[in-house]
Enzyme design. Structure first.
Site, PDB file in Angstrom:
ATOM      1  N   CYS A  16       0.864  -1.176   0.000  1.00 50.23           N
ATOM      2  CA  CYS A  16       0.000   0.000   0.000  1.00 50.23           C
ATOM      3  C   CYS A  16       0.895   1.218   0.000  1.00 50.23           C
ATOM      4  CB  CYS A  16      -0.850   0.038   1.270  1.00 50.23           C
ATOM      5  SG  CYS A  16      -1.879  -1.415   1.440  1.00 50.23           S
TER       6      CYS A  16
ATOM      7  N   ARG B 130       1.577   1.336  -6.095  1.00 55.12           N
ATOM      8  CA  ARG B 130       1.661   0.405  -4.966  1.00 55.12           C
ATOM      9  C   ARG B 130       0.335  -0.296  -4.678  1.00 55.12           C
ATOM     10  NH1 ARG B 130       6.316   1.499  -1.901  1.00 55.12           N
ATOM     11  NH2 ARG B 130       5.419   0.428  -0.110  1.00 55.12           N
TER      12      ARG B 130
ATOM     13  N   TRP C 266      -3.490  -1.899  -1.512  1.00 59.64           N
ATOM     14  CA  TRP C 266      -3.318  -3.156  -2.226  1.00 59.64           C
ATOM     15  C   TRP C 266      -3.782  -4.205  -1.228  1.00 59.64           C
ATOM     16  CZ3 TRP C 266      -1.554  -4.686  -7.012  1.00 59.64           C
ATOM     17  CH2 TRP C 266      -1.180  -6.020  -7.152  1.00 59.64           C
TER      18      TRP C 266
ATOM     19  N   ASN D   4       0.738   0.819   6.153  1.00 60.20           N
ATOM     20  CA  ASN D   4       1.252  -0.049   5.091  1.00 60.20           C
ATOM     21  C   ASN D   4       2.031  -1.173   5.764  1.00 60.20           C
ATOM     22  OD1 ASN D   4       2.470  -1.164   2.797  1.00 60.20           O
ATOM     23  ND2 ASN D   4       4.145   0.317   2.869  1.00 60.20           N
ATOM     24  N   GLY D   5       1.680  -2.419   5.457  1.00 60.18           N
ATOM     25  CA  GLY D   5       2.373  -3.558   6.070  1.00 60.18           C
ATOM     26  C   GLY D   5       1.350  -4.582   6.530  1.00 60.18           C
TER      27      GLY D   5
ATOM     28  N   GLU E  57      14.147 -19.034 -17.991  1.00 60.68           N
ATOM     29  CA  GLU E  57      13.743 -17.672 -17.638  1.00 60.68           C
ATOM     30  C   GLU E  57      14.835 -16.664 -18.019  1.00 60.68           C
ATOM     31  OE1 GLU E  57      11.153 -16.242 -17.026  1.00 60.68           O
ATOM     32  OE2 GLU E  57      11.634 -14.406 -15.963  1.00 60.68           O
TER      33      GLU E  57
ATOM     34  N   LYS F 190      14.237 -13.574 -20.581  1.00 56.71           N
ATOM     35  CA  LYS F 190      14.509 -12.179 -20.239  1.00 56.71           C
ATOM     36  C   LYS F 190      15.349 -11.530 -21.336  1.00 56.71           C
ATOM     37  CE  LYS F 190      12.123 -11.465 -17.907  1.00 56.71           C
ATOM     38  NZ  LYS F 190      11.195 -12.435 -17.522  1.00 56.71           N
TER      39      LYS F 190
ATOM     40  N   GLU G 274      13.323 -11.090 -24.686  1.00 55.72           N
ATOM     41  CA  GLU G 274      12.278 -10.073 -24.629  1.00 55.72           C
ATOM     42  C   GLU G 274      12.795  -8.662 -24.793  1.00 55.72           C
ATOM     43  OE1 GLU G 274       8.719 -10.657 -21.666  1.00 55.72           O
ATOM     44  OE2 GLU G 274      10.596 -11.136 -20.663  1.00 55.72           O
TER      45      GLU G 274
ATOM     46  N   HIS H 297      22.723 -34.076 -26.981  1.00 54.67           N
ATOM     47  CA  HIS H 297      21.776 -34.790 -27.840  1.00 54.67           C
ATOM     48  C   HIS H 297      21.373 -33.968 -29.066  1.00 54.67           C
ATOM     49  CE1 HIS H 297      21.504 -38.083 -25.038  1.00 54.67           C
ATOM     50  NE2 HIS H 297      21.344 -37.202 -24.054  1.00 54.67           N
TER      51      HIS H 297
ATOM     52  N   LYS I 150       2.103  -6.006 -21.327  1.00 50.02           N
ATOM     53  CA  LYS I 150       2.254  -6.521 -19.967  1.00 50.02           C
ATOM     54  C   LYS I 150       1.247  -7.630 -19.682  1.00 50.02           C
ATOM     55  CE  LYS I 150       4.046  -6.597 -15.917  1.00 50.02           C
ATOM     56  NZ  LYS I 150       5.301  -7.364 -15.869  1.00 50.02           N
TER      57      LYS I 150
HETATM   58  O1  M6R Z   1       0.387 -12.238 -16.224  1.00 47.18           O
HETATM   59  P1  M6R Z   1       0.937 -13.615 -16.510  1.00 47.18           P
HETATM   60  O2  M6R Z   1       1.917 -14.065 -15.514  1.00 47.18           O
HETATM   61  O3  M6R Z   1      -0.158 -14.620 -16.723  1.00 47.18           O
HETATM   62  O4  M6R Z   1       1.688 -13.435 -17.881  1.00 47.18           O
HETATM   63  C1  M6R Z   1       2.257 -14.516 -18.546  1.00 47.18           C
HETATM   64  C2  M6R Z   1       3.236 -14.043 -19.577  1.00 47.18           C
HETATM   65  O5  M6R Z   1       2.597 -13.262 -20.536  1.00 47.18           O
HETATM   66  C3  M6R Z   1       4.372 -13.228 -18.959  1.00 47.18           C
HETATM   67  O6  M6R Z   1       5.017 -13.941 -17.962  1.00 47.18           O
HETATM   68  C4  M6R Z   1       5.394 -12.823 -20.037  1.00 47.18           C
HETATM   69  O7  M6R Z   1       6.062 -13.942 -20.492  1.00 47.18           O
HETATM   70  C5  M6R Z   1       6.349 -11.776 -19.473  1.00 47.18           C
HETATM   71  N1  M6R Z   1       6.534 -10.725 -20.402  1.00 47.18           N
HETATM   72  C6  M6R Z   1       7.675 -12.341 -19.114  1.00 47.18           C
HETATM   73  O8  M6R Z   1       8.619 -11.402 -18.772  1.00 47.18           O
END
Ligand code: M6R
Length: 603
Positions: free
Chosen positions: A2, A27, A76, A100-101, A479, A483, A486, A502, A598
């Site tokens: 929050c 937040r 939040w 907040n907390g 992952e 990163k 992307e 393989h 996003k």
């Molecule tokens: O909101 P979600 O976690 O369901 O989203 C899934 C993916 O779209 C999300 O993780 C995407 O791969 C990100 N851009 C990764 O950095």
């Protein structure tokens, strides 16, 4: 998470508070509220949803230029739904509080206060603070003493601002675990959860430390720690508005990487206790009749699901199967009611994941969502939810959401293991220490960041990257590759290290970059052999490890710990920073990479 703000002065108090909250909306925006005290007249406004709803509600009110004090909050939701009754400020008879907390011992305090005749209007943990304060005031007659007594009864994390008609020109404040900044400017005294609301108003600030508390009026300010008065160090506040939103970081992604160590503690808060692990969202009954677990997710959340499957099988000894949601939904899956169906999503709105959840529900499976956004579609649909508490994640490339998902899956594995009798109380204590160590290990070491900045310039070309790891470090490798892809637009693949021989090893030459995840505490000798095989084919290797790897061209050292989970979290930060620095060098828009959004609410 929050956000809280406070103001003492005569400069349009309402708008000071509302503008401050606007800077803190990242937040949380489940609800917002303000309370203003001017010459003993108290005005309070609360609204659910975004701040604009509160602005609308409070639009008739004008603070004029009369001196006054005010506090505000943007929420939040953690305890209690995002209703108006649960919105802050919370109040008792004549006092008001924003917080907040999480107050971990709120149920005990509430029980005691109820016995004394207090009645509560909200389901929050916060409301106990203000009732406790008024009870203490009855006994001690002095507002500061009552406030001191109150905060010393609280367990958990808090940043608190409290006002009372009993002392109508004073704001009482306290900080423990959650951030709180005290600021002074030409037009008054300010409080806020981060720098952003203070920019342009406060010229000097004190970043309060844990345990500090005090009070302020227009003419007096007092700071205390352990009942002793302090002389805090004021710092000049120079930054400009644009800078402040990112709290001085170049990108939101960078800021989000840097805040992970704090966020992870919030994820654990109230759930991992010294000898126990609890989820207020459900009890172990969730596992009755469950023989196996299926997890569905997309992107980064899919990677945390994969990592979680290693933990659930190893720690809780429950068969766990992971599927990519977009694949699952059309494969006409055979589902068994004895399967617990888990979905993981940062946004809670990902269309494929939501659809997978609907299929599972329609087949009569028990469903659990691990999600960052309360009230999202996924949360509303699932039978049970664990909120990851990462706070708003602005960078499209997910960082802190991933970290919190892993932490939740780790906690869940322990919780299930306890239920199935695979874990004793003493084991929980050990795990708790590992978790705290893991959270701490994500605190970015500036020297490491500098090293990665320098190193990044060597990785801007070539014909591709392989991120390799074994066991739970394989999903982490996936992952790390995601990163980089992307935000740098370079081709990268995550691969199980033992699988390179393989096929993919055919690609190895000096232009193939291999980022090798080499924990000391899990299959070290095995991955070392895999790396040697690749090095023998002249690939360029950067190893992340606490141990010096002779066959590597570059070493990125992590600390020497005794837990592979600590190593996991530390490597996660290395991979995030690495992608960030490569992307910056390539001149890309880190926070809004091309072609991405996003939240992916389409198929
Ligand atoms: O909101 P979600 O976690 O369901 O989203 C899934 C993916 O779209 C999300 O993780 C995407 O791969 C990100 N851009 C990764 O950095």
């Amino acid at each position: 998470m929050c956000g809280i703000v406070g103001y003492i002065g005569k400069d349009d108090i309402k708008n000071r508070l509302l503008d401050g909250l606007a800077e803190l909306e990242y937040r949380g925006y489940d609800s917002a509220g303000i309370a203003i005290l001017q010459e003993s007249d108290l005005s309070i406004y609360k609204a659910t949803g975004k701040l604009e709803n509160l602005r609308e509600k409070a639009k008739e009110y004008s603070s004029g230029d009369t001196f006054g004090i005010g506090i505000g909050h943007t929420r939040w939701a953690t305890h209690g739904k995002p209703t108006e009754a649960n919105a802050h400020p919370h109040f008792a008879e004549f006092s008001y509080v924003v917080h907040n907390g999480i107050i971990e011992n709120y149920s005990e305090i509430k029980k005691e206060l109820t016995k004394k005749g207090c009645s509560f209007l909200s389901q929050t943990d916060t409301e106990v603070i203000v009732h406790l304060f008024e009870e203490n005031l009855k006994e001690h007659k002095n507002t500061l003493v009552a406030f001191e007594k109150t905060i010393s009864s609280l367990k958990g994390a808090y940043a608190i601002l409290l006002i009372t008609k009993n002392s109508p020109e004073t704001i009482y404040f306290a900080k423990n675990g959650s951030p709180l900044i005290y600021g002074k400017g030409e037009n008054g005294i300010y409080f806020a959860s981060s720098d952003a609301p203070l920019i342009g108003s406060a010229s000097e600030v004190v970043y309060l430390e844990d345990g500090e508390y005090g009070y302020a009026t227009n003419s007096e300010e007092k700071f205390f720690l352990d009942f002793k008065e302090l002389n805090p160090e004021f710092k000049k506040l120079h930054v400009n508005k644009t800078f402040a939103q990112k709290d001085g970081f170049r990108y939101f992604m960078e800021k989000e990487i840097y805040e992970q160590h704090q966020i992870l503690l919030e994820t654990m808060m109230g759930r991992v206790l010294e000898h126990d692990i609890v989820f207020e969202e459900f009890d172990a009954g969730i596992l009755v009749g469950v023989e196996s677990i299926k997890i569905c997710a997309c992107g980064t959340s899919y990677h945390s699901a994969l990592a979680g499957s290693y933990l659930l099988e190893r720690i809780a000894k429950i068969r766990t199967h992971v599927e990519i949601a977009s694949e699952f939904r059309y494969k006409e899956p055979i589902l068994k009611e004895s399967e617990l169906f888990v979905v993981i999503s940062q946004s809670g709105e990902t269309a494929d994941t939501l659809e997978a959840l609907k299929i599972a529900k329609a087949s009569g499976l028990k469903t659990l969502a691990i999600c960052n956004v309360d009230n999202s579609s996924i949360v509303r649909l699932a039978d049970f939810t664990i909120l990851t508490r990462a706070g708003i994640e602005k960078g499209v490339a997910s960082t802190k959401a991933f970290a919190t998902q892993i932490m939740v899956l780790w906690m869940l594995s322990l919780f299930f293991a306890k239920f199935k009798g695979h874990l004793q109380k003493s084991d929980i204590k050990k795990e708790l220490h590992k978790m705290i160590e893991s959270a701490a290990s994500t605190k970015v070491d500036e020297k490491l960041h500098e090293r990665l900045k320098k190193l990044s310039k060597r990785f801007l070309h070539g014909h591709g990257f392989f991120f390799i790891g074994r066991d739970i470090f394989f999903p982490l490798a996936l992952e790390g590759a995601l990163k980089l892809k992307e935000i740098s637009y370079l081709h990268a693949e995550g691969y199980p290290a033992g699988e390179m021989k393989h096929g993919p090893i055919a690609l190895a030459d000096s232009e193939l970059f291999t980022i090798a995840l080499m924990p000391k505490n899990l299959l070290f000798e095995k991955i070392k052999s895999n790396v040697e095989e690749i090095a023998a084919r002249d690939a360029t290797i950067a190893a992340i490890s606490p141990i010096c790897i002779d066959s590597a061209d570059d070493m990125i050292y992590i600390q020497n710990s005794d837990s592979y989970m600590v190593e996991f979290f530390e490597m996660m930060v290395v991979l995030q920073l690495f992608a960030l620095e490569v992307s910056i060098r390539l001149g890309n828009d880190v926070d809004m990479p091309r072609n991405l959004a996003k939240s992916v609410t389409v198929e």
